[in-house]
Write a protein that holds these residues in place. Structure first.
Motif, mmCIF file in Angstrom:
data_model
loop_
_atom_site.group_PDB
_atom_site.id
_atom_site.type_symbol
_atom_site.label_atom_id
_atom_site.label_comp_id
_atom_site.label_asym_id
_atom_site.label_seq_id
_atom_site.Cartn_x
_atom_site.Cartn_y
_atom_site.Cartn_z
ATOM 1 N N HIS A 1 5.069 3.196 -2.287
ATOM 2 C CA HIS A 1 4.567 4.387 -1.847
ATOM 3 C C HIS A 1 3.466 4.376 -2.839
ATOM 4 N N CYS B 1 0.282 10.122 -0.434
ATOM 5 C CA CYS B 1 0.530 8.788 -0.572
ATOM 6 C C CYS B 1 -0.369 7.958 -0.075
ATOM 7 N N GLU C 1 -0.536 4.595 -0.516
ATOM 8 C CA GLU C 1 -0.209 3.230 -0.163
ATOM 9 C C GLU C 1 0.363 3.281 1.177
ATOM 10 N N CYS D 1 2.706 2.996 4.122
ATOM 11 C CA CYS D 1 4.120 2.954 4.181
ATOM 12 C C CYS D 1 5.044 2.826 5.352
ATOM 13 N N HIS E 1 3.138 7.416 7.428
ATOM 14 C CA HIS E 1 2.195 7.635 6.368
ATOM 15 C C HIS E 1 1.481 8.741 6.184
ATOM 16 N N MET F 1 2.913 11.949 4.464
ATOM 17 C CA MET F 1 3.056 12.214 3.287
ATOM 18 C C MET F 1 2.286 12.740 2.325
#
Ligand SMILES: [Cu+2]
Lengths: 234, 162
Positions: free
Chosen positions: B108, B143, B145, B147, B151, B154
């Motif tokens: 993450h 977040c 990145e 994921c 996603h 997040m």
């Protein structure tokens, strides 16, 4: 770069050429030296993590005990309270084990242990003295200290960055942690576990003692280079 | 002076200038702007990290924002698919907060708007950065990145109270 090669036997055409050769030669030597130093690591040092907090507390004899009293000495710190039933019991056992092995370290400066009680309400001098005697603490090597709750919070929480908090049942939540501080009051190693490898703690005492003994005169620069190239133990 | 082909010399000069520019940029950003490079500080077992008693990330969510001393906090944030725990953090204005972030599943990210906190969060490693909040307000963290399908859910908030 073919033009830089002189034919065998021909003298340098000018002093300018010689200067360039010297320049590249010296540069190559320096580069080789740097690569050798950072890979062969002839000196190992512990990182300078941050400044340890100053404190003004009282010890197990009820006497004033400050961070200045420990200047020039290598000190292992940890934190507990005498009513502890949690991991802090194990950390005191670790301190006792380290104390028993301190004489195996070759050092010209005193090596000390310091335990702070985070529970000043219950841990007065007499209580700390009794508890430390039970653990086999040698009063000249292993100091116990405590002070006002506010100062303890700023020294242990703010300075060392170790969290603790009192719970309703009078017990504390306390993260196990040990800190090795050098003679200038700089934190050089931290072990944030209840069961650190004691061999590593003894090794680190040895590294700091060796630094005191060997980083004199011209070798001071070699030690600075070891810091610069992060020659830390692996 | 050594004879060097002019085109070759131009390349040598050009690359040297580039090296100097990038070197200077690194030094200026680290010393003048105080950029920190997030380094893994600790390794742990991602399968055990959320287990109570194993690590601070196993403690109840409401105990993960810890006051070390007045105005000094540390926050243990667990990133998992697809949320952060805790997702709301409250600290008083003027606080210095150290973020300790780890993941219990996949990779993450942790990016806190308005600060230089920007970290990759890998399972088994602890990402750690410190920021000081001199202005009250709400700072969002996300977040960043990719994921998985959740996603975009997040995110969380750091609320700096006056
Ligand atoms: Cu994510």
């Amino acid at each position: 770069m073919a033009a830089t090669v002189t034919k065998a036997g021909t003298p340098y055409k000018s002093s300018g050429m010689l200067i360039w050769r010297l320049f590249f030669g010296l540069f190559g030597l320096m580069a080789a030296g740097v690569i050798w130093f950072s890979t062969a690591r002839p000196i190992t040092v512990l990182p300078r993590i941050t400044l340890a907090p100053g404190f003004y507390l009282s010890d197990q004899n009820g006497e004033r005990f400050t961070s200045e009293d420990l200047r020039g000495q290598i000190v292992l710190y940890n934190f507990t309270y005498t009513n502890c039933t949690d991991p802090c019991v194990a950390t005191s056992q670790v301190m006792a084990e380290v104390q028993s092995r301190l004489l195996t370290v070759d050092a010209s400066v005193p090596l000390k242990l310091v335990t702070f009680s985070i529970d000043p309400d219950r841990d007065d001098a007499a209580q700390m003295a009794a508890y430390s005697t039970e653990l086999g603490a040698d009063g000249s090597v292993w100091h116990w200290a405590t002070g006002g709750a506010k100062q303890l919070k700023s020294v242990i929480g703010g300075g060392f960055g170790v969290f603790y908090d009192v719970r309703e049942d009078g017990r504390f939540k306390l993260d196990p942690a040990f800190f090795l501080v050098d003679g200038s009051g700089v934190i050089r190693a931290e072990y944030r576990t209840e069961e650190p490898d004691i061999d590593i703690i003894m090794r680190d005492f040895g590294l700091l003692a060796a630094e005191v003994d060997h980083s004199e005169g011209i070798y001071r620069f070699a030690y600075e280079a070891a810091h610069l190239f992060s020659c830390y133990p692996r | 002076m050594i004879h060097v082909d002019p085109r070759e010399r131009n390349f040598i000069i050009g690359t040297t200038i580039l090296l100097l520019i990038f070197g200077t940029a690194v030094l200026v950003s680290s010393f003048a702007f105080g950029f920190q490079v997030p380094a893994p500080v600790e390794r742990l077992d991602p399968k055990l990290v959320a287990t109570p008693g194993q690590s601070p990330w196993g403690d109840p969510v409401e105990e993960r924002v810890r006051e070390l001393a007045p105005n000094k906090y540390e926050v243990y944030i667990l990133a998992q698919a697809w949320n952060f725990q805790p997702r709301e953090i409250r600290v008083p204005v003027g606080s210095t907060v150290t973020f300790m972030v780890t993941s219990k599943d996949v990779q993450h990210g942790f990016r806190l708007d308005g600060t230089n906190v920007n970290m990759m969060v890998l399972p088994g490693e602890v990402a750690k950065l410190t920021a000081t909040f001199d202005e009250a307000g709400t700072y969002n963290f996300v977040c960043h990145e990719y994921c998985g399908v959740g996603h975009h859910t997040m995110y969380g908030q750091l609320i700096v109270e006056p």
